[in-house]
Design an enzyme around this catalytic site. Structure first.
Site, PDB file in Angstrom:
ATOM      1  N   ASP A   1      40.666  29.939  44.758  1.00  0.00           N
ATOM      2  CA  ASP A   1      39.313  30.491  45.365  1.00  0.00           C
ATOM      3  C   ASP A   1      38.420  29.359  45.532  1.00  0.00           C
ATOM      4  O   ASP A   1      37.811  28.744  44.541  1.00  0.00           O
ATOM      5  CB  ASP A   1      38.806  31.504  44.406  1.00  0.00           C
ATOM      6  CG  ASP A   1      37.695  32.317  44.907  1.00  0.00           C
ATOM      7  OD1 ASP A   1      37.322  32.023  46.065  1.00  0.00           O
ATOM      8  OD2 ASP A   1      36.918  33.232  44.248  1.00  0.00           O
ATOM      9  N   GLY A   2      37.974  29.133  46.751  1.00  0.00           N
ATOM     10  CA  GLY A   2      36.849  28.179  47.195  1.00  0.00           C
ATOM     11  C   GLY A   2      37.283  27.174  48.170  1.00  0.00           C
ATOM     12  O   GLY A   2      38.164  26.470  47.801  1.00  0.00           O
TER      13      GLY A   2
ATOM     14  N   MET B   1      31.789  36.965  38.391  1.00  0.00           N
ATOM     15  CA  MET B   1      31.020  35.770  37.754  1.00  0.00           C
ATOM     16  C   MET B   1      29.772  36.333  37.055  1.00  0.00           C
ATOM     17  O   MET B   1      28.760  36.050  37.363  1.00  0.00           O
ATOM     18  CB  MET B   1      30.567  34.903  39.075  1.00  0.00           C
ATOM     19  CG  MET B   1      32.167  34.243  39.490  1.00  0.00           C
ATOM     20  SD  MET B   1      31.739  33.723  41.408  1.00  0.00           S
ATOM     21  CE  MET B   1      32.046  35.192  42.038  1.00  0.00           C
TER      22      MET B   1
ATOM     23  N   MET C   1      28.109  38.605  41.164  1.00  0.00           N
ATOM     24  CA  MET C   1      27.221  37.166  40.478  1.00  0.00           C
ATOM     25  C   MET C   1      26.032  37.997  39.965  1.00  0.00           C
ATOM     26  O   MET C   1      25.309  38.750  40.663  1.00  0.00           O
ATOM     27  CB  MET C   1      26.954  36.169  41.580  1.00  0.00           C
ATOM     28  CG  MET C   1      28.242  35.724  42.507  1.00  0.00           C
ATOM     29  SD  MET C   1      27.517  34.434  43.608  1.00  0.00           S
ATOM     30  CE  MET C   1      29.016  33.971  44.456  1.00  0.00           C
TER      31      MET C   1
ATOM     32  N   HIS D   1      36.077  39.811  41.497  1.00  0.00           N
ATOM     33  CA  HIS D   1      36.026  38.545  40.817  1.00  0.00           C
ATOM     34  C   HIS D   1      34.484  38.513  40.351  1.00  0.00           C
ATOM     35  O   HIS D   1      33.579  38.420  40.907  1.00  0.00           O
ATOM     36  CB  HIS D   1      36.141  37.371  41.850  1.00  0.00           C
ATOM     37  CG  HIS D   1      35.831  36.109  41.267  1.00  0.00           C
ATOM     38  ND1 HIS D   1      35.757  34.901  42.242  1.00  0.00           N
ATOM     39  CD2 HIS D   1      35.722  35.643  39.899  1.00  0.00           C
ATOM     40  CE1 HIS D   1      35.516  34.058  41.278  1.00  0.00           C
ATOM     41  NE2 HIS D   1      35.557  34.378  40.110  1.00  0.00           N
TER      42      HIS D   1
ATOM     43  N   HIS E   1      38.518  40.627  48.721  1.00  0.00           N
ATOM     44  CA  HIS E   1      38.196  39.684  47.605  1.00  0.00           C
ATOM     45  C   HIS E   1      36.478  40.218  47.488  1.00  0.00           C
ATOM     46  O   HIS E   1      35.849  39.775  48.581  1.00  0.00           O
ATOM     47  CB  HIS E   1      38.482  38.405  47.686  1.00  0.00           C
ATOM     48  CG  HIS E   1      38.130  37.494  46.595  1.00  0.00           C
ATOM     49  ND1 HIS E   1      38.828  37.371  45.292  1.00  0.00           N
ATOM     50  CD2 HIS E   1      36.712  36.898  46.376  1.00  0.00           C
ATOM     51  CE1 HIS E   1      38.308  36.605  44.447  1.00  0.00           C
ATOM     52  NE2 HIS E   1      36.759  36.254  44.981  1.00  0.00           N
TER      53      HIS E   1
ATOM     54  N   MET F   1      39.472  28.134  40.343  1.00  0.00           N
ATOM     55  CA  MET F   1      38.211  27.984  41.216  1.00  0.00           C
ATOM     56  C   MET F   1      38.575  26.555  41.919  1.00  0.00           C
ATOM     57  O   MET F   1      38.622  25.655  41.080  1.00  0.00           O
ATOM     58  CB  MET F   1      36.907  27.790  40.385  1.00  0.00           C
ATOM     59  CG  MET F   1      36.705  29.578  40.008  1.00  0.00           C
ATOM     60  SD  MET F   1      36.622  30.751  41.109  1.00  0.00           S
ATOM     61  CE  MET F   1      35.585  30.055  42.199  1.00  0.00           C
TER      62      MET F   1
ATOM     63  N   PHE G   1      28.466  29.953  45.252  1.00  0.00           N
ATOM     64  CA  PHE G   1      28.335  30.090  46.413  1.00  0.00           C
ATOM     65  C   PHE G   1      29.579  29.826  47.382  1.00  0.00           C
ATOM     66  O   PHE G   1      30.487  29.290  47.211  1.00  0.00           O
ATOM     67  CB  PHE G   1      27.444  28.642  46.902  1.00  0.00           C
ATOM     68  CG  PHE G   1      26.093  28.673  46.155  1.00  0.00           C
ATOM     69  CD1 PHE G   1      25.051  29.655  46.386  1.00  0.00           C
ATOM     70  CD2 PHE G   1      26.152  27.878  45.029  1.00  0.00           C
ATOM     71  CE1 PHE G   1      23.657  29.344  45.701  1.00  0.00           C
ATOM     72  CE2 PHE G   1      24.735  27.980  44.001  1.00  0.00           C
ATOM     73  CZ  PHE G   1      23.785  28.999  44.484  1.00  0.00           C
TER      74      PHE G   1
ATOM     75  N   SER H   1      36.965  37.057  51.650  1.00  0.00           N
ATOM     76  CA  SER H   1      36.223  37.029  50.443  1.00  0.00           C
ATOM     77  C   SER H   1      35.014  37.594  51.412  1.00  0.00           C
ATOM     78  O   SER H   1      34.419  36.912  52.215  1.00  0.00           O
ATOM     79  CB  SER H   1      35.708  35.517  49.740  1.00  0.00           C
ATOM     80  OG  SER H   1      34.489  35.785  49.288  1.00  0.00           O
TER      81      SER H   1
ATOM     82  N   ASP I   1      33.353  39.111  45.337  1.00  0.00           N
ATOM     83  CA  ASP I   1      32.560  38.374  44.356  1.00  0.00           C
ATOM     84  C   ASP I   1      31.352  38.966  43.772  1.00  0.00           C
ATOM     85  O   ASP I   1      30.222  39.449  44.589  1.00  0.00           O
ATOM     86  CB  ASP I   1      32.219  37.110  45.119  1.00  0.00           C
ATOM     87  CG  ASP I   1      33.424  36.346  45.450  1.00  0.00           C
ATOM     88  OD1 ASP I   1      34.248  36.135  44.469  1.00  0.00           O
ATOM     89  OD2 ASP I   1      33.542  35.918  46.648  1.00  0.00           O
TER      90      ASP I   1
HETATM   91  C1  DX5 Z   1      32.772  31.480  44.979  1.00  0.00           C
HETATM   92  C2  DX5 Z   1      33.409  32.599  45.355  1.00  0.00           C
HETATM   93  C3  DX5 Z   1      34.421  32.568  46.354  1.00  0.00           C
HETATM   94  C4  DX5 Z   1      33.844  32.352  47.733  1.00  0.00           C
HETATM   95  C5  DX5 Z   1      34.671  31.738  48.921  1.00  0.00           C
HETATM   96  O1  DX5 Z   1      31.725  31.360  44.155  1.00  0.00           O
HETATM   97  O2  DX5 Z   1      34.131  32.928  44.374  1.00  0.00           O
HETATM   98  O3  DX5 Z   1      35.213  33.651  46.316  1.00  0.00           O
HETATM   99  O4  DX5 Z   1      33.230  33.574  48.404  1.00  0.00           O
HETATM  100  O5  DX5 Z   1      34.225  31.248  49.859  1.00  0.00           O
HETATM  101  P1  DX5 Z   1      34.423  30.170  50.707  1.00  0.00           P
HETATM  102  O6  DX5 Z   1      35.996  30.450  51.182  1.00  0.00           O
HETATM  103  O7  DX5 Z   1      33.649  30.140  51.723  1.00  0.00           O
HETATM  104  O8  DX5 Z   1      34.641  28.939  49.837  1.00  0.00           O
HETATM  105 ZN    ZN Z   2      35.794  34.735  44.336  1.00  0.00          ZN
END
Ligand code: DX5
Ligand code: ZN
Length: 224
Positions: free
Chosen positions: A175-176, A68, A37, A66, A33, A137, A143, A8, A35
């Site tokens: 993920d996470g 969000m 937001m 992804h 990946h 998730m 975050f 990510s 993200d």
């Molecule tokens: C969280 C994201 C993840 C995040 C994962 O909202 O969707 O993709 O970047 O990061 P880590 O592996 O640090 O939890």
């Molecule tokens: Zn993600």
């Protein structure tokens, strides 16, 4: 099929993004990946089109985007134009999920849906055959660097059972908070794609960490 790794980029050093994208390209990782937001669906704002288009210029490996964001339908074509291979939307953000998934495929991308930790699997039961990726998730999104929620393991197992029962072909992505502590268990439970942000980019040797997650995750599990 052996499982896939999707680092990510949220955990990358944005002042050295080219270097970090090149690391993922060199490594055994399968996807980037990405993200996105919007500060509405999740409290945080990450990055948008100009940054992703810069990443896309340096990436050969597929972009796993992804979203969000609220009302993701607004941006499906934009992400297709940027060269996204996969587009994942949140079930909680889509009033007409079936239509959204169709539009993603129509635009030439693989269609994914992500579920927040509290969202039950039955919320996607009626669209299982329309899905290419289901992203579970394992933290509350918004975050990087959060702690893995252990109940995800059982959810992965139940989703793998549902896939078998319904004859779906989607990949199960987690993920996470994914890293050495849980990667083996996740793969054992049925995860096909491990998203890893902090555990990869904050490692002393990020490329080696990807390699560990890709190969040793299975060995460490079978050795237990
Ligand atoms: C969280 C994201 C993840 C995040 C994962 O909202 O969707 O993709 O970047 O990061 P880590 O592996 O640090 O939890
Ligand atoms: Zn993600």
């Amino acid at each position: 099929m052996s499982h896939m790794i999707a680092p990510s980029l949220l955990a990358a050093d944005f002042a050295h993004l080219g270097r970090d994208v090149a690391m993922v390209e060199r490594s055994q990782a399968d996807w980037h990946h990405i993200d996105v937001m919007d500060g509405m669906f999740v409290p945080n704002i990450s990055y948008g089109m100009p940054v992703i288009s810069a990443i896309a210029r340096h990436a050969e490996k597929p972009l796993d985007v992804h979203l969000m964001i609220e009302n993701p339908d607004r941006y499906i074509q934009a992400f297709a134009d940027l060269g996204s291979a996969n587009l994942t939307v949140h079930v909680e953000a889509c009033t007409h999920l079936h239509r959204t998934l169709g539009a993603i495929k129509e635009a030439g991308m693989k269609a994914g849906v992500a579920l927040n930790p509290h969202t039950p699997l039955h919320s996607i039961e009626e669209v299982l055959l329309d899905l290419d990726v289901v992203c579970l998730m394992s933290v509350n999104p918004g975050f990087g660097g959060q702690k893995f929620i252990p109940s995800t393991l059982g959810k992965v197992r139940r989703l793998a059972d549902m896939r078998k029962a319904h004859g779906g072909t989607f990949l199960i992505e987690v993920d996470g908070g994914v890293g050495r502590k849980n990667a083996g268990d996740l793969v054992q439970a049925g995860a096909d794609v491990l998203v890893a942000g902090s555990s990869v980019f904050k490692a002393e040797n990020p490329e080696g960490e990807v390699e560990w997650l890709k190969s040793s995750a299975i060995l460490s599990e079978t050795a237990q």
